[in-house]
Design a protein around this motif. Structure first.
Motif, PDB file in Angstrom:
ATOM      1  N   THR A  28       0.835  -1.201   0.000  1.00 16.35           N
ATOM      2  CA  THR A  28       0.000   0.000   0.000  1.00 16.35           C
ATOM      3  C   THR A  28       0.869   1.250   0.000  1.00 16.35           C
ATOM      4  O   THR A  28       1.808   1.363   0.783  1.00 16.35           O
ATOM      5  N   THR A  56      -4.036   9.873  -2.690  1.00 16.94           N
ATOM      6  CA  THR A  56      -4.096   8.828  -3.712  1.00 16.94           C
ATOM      7  C   THR A  56      -3.565   7.532  -3.103  1.00 16.94           C
ATOM      8  O   THR A  56      -2.418   7.487  -2.642  1.00 16.94           O
ATOM      9  N   ASP A  99      -2.713   3.587  -3.602  1.00 13.23           N
ATOM     10  CA  ASP A  99      -2.445   2.473  -4.522  1.00 13.23           C
ATOM     11  C   ASP A  99      -2.267   1.195  -3.705  1.00 13.23           C
ATOM     12  O   ASP A  99      -1.432   1.159  -2.788  1.00 13.23           O
ATOM     13  N   ARG A 111      -5.582  -1.816  -7.397  1.00 10.55           N
ATOM     14  CA  ARG A 111      -6.557  -0.734  -7.426  1.00 10.55           C
ATOM     15  C   ARG A 111      -5.930   0.582  -6.981  1.00 10.55           C
ATOM     16  O   ARG A 111      -4.945   0.603  -6.237  1.00 10.55           O
ATOM     17  N   THR A 112      -6.551   1.671  -7.451  1.00  5.64           N
ATOM     18  CA  THR A 112      -6.168   3.015  -7.028  1.00  5.64           C
ATOM     19  C   THR A 112      -7.430   3.773  -6.635  1.00  5.64           C
ATOM     20  O   THR A 112      -8.428   3.739  -7.362  1.00  5.64           O
TER      21      THR A 112
END
Length: 244
Positions: free
Chosen positions: A110, A188, A190, A202-203
């Motif tokens: 992460t 953001t 990720d 996923r983002t």
């Protein structure tokens, strides 16, 4: 005795064998229906959840009083306010936290990247128009193996007076265009890895808007943003029946 009852008894006496035969047939048919209902019941197809996981991202914010005033002592920390005063507490401090839950297990690489976005927004009927926009990084934090329930927390600090002064400079350079200045703290996230034995890549983007005004700034409510993912499977189940 009533004549109708006498005639009925006489009819049943004459047709006794037929009545018995009909009752036997009804009993056999009822037994067969009951047997087939319970021995070979009908089936139906249902969608059942076999696994699920949920992500959650949230902001918290505060501001510390740094200038003398008649209301708050210097050093007072104002927390989760809907309005802060730029003259006496110009720096917005806070953190973004991300976590996830899984019905089985998970292991996610992460990365959380924070940006501060300065922009001017014009409200036009039922939509917002971004007149101009700038952005710069604040902080970036990574966790190689984030387990379910473990949080990753990224602190930030934004000098609101500095952003307000910069917005005035930009407006002057652009010959005073329409719009109101606004700051966004943008996270953001990720994630890469596995959750419930399934691959994940996923983002997600979460934002904390901060409205800039005359002598004050107003962050949005620091609520939680959640996203739930489920995996379903079609299964065949037998119908159930009551005693009737």
């Amino acid at each position: 005795m009533d004549d109708r009852l006498l005639r009925l008894r006489a009819f049943l006496d004459r047709q006794f064998a037929v009545v018995v035969a009909v009752l036997v047939v009804l009993a056999l048919v009822g037994g067969w229906v009951t047997y087939t209902t319970y021995a070979t019941p009908d089936t139906t197809t249902e969608e059942r959840t076999v696994s699920s996981w949920r992500t959650a991202g949230s902001f918290d914010h505060s501001a510390t009083v740094t200038e003398s005033n008649s209301v708050y002592p210097v050093g007072t920390t104002l927390t989760s306010r809907s309005i802060y005063f730029a003259e006496i507490a110009p720096r917005l401090d806070g953190a973004y936290a991300f976590t996830y839950d899984a019905s089985d297990r998970g292991d996610l690489n992460t990365t959380v990247s924070l940006q501060v976005v300065l922009r001017s927004v014009e409200e036009n009927q039922d939509r917002s128009i971004v007149v101009w926009r700038t952005a710069e990084p604040l902080r970036r934090v990574s966790e190689e193996s984030l387990r379910p329930g473990e949080p990753i927390r990224v602190p930030f600090s934004v000098d609101v007076n500095e952003r307000l002064n910069r917005s005035e400079v930009i407006n002057e350079e652009l010959d005073d265009p329409p719009g109101q200045p606004e700051v966004l703290v943008r996270a953001t996230v990720d994630v890469r890895g596995t959750v419930n034995d399934q691959r994940v890549n996923r983002t997600a983007v979460h934002t904390l808007p901060v409205e800039l005004g005359q002598g004050a700034y107003r962050p949005a409510s620091p609520g939680s943003t959640t996203d739930r993912q489920t995996t379903t499977r079609s299964v065949t189940v037998q119908e159930s029946y009551g005693p009737v």
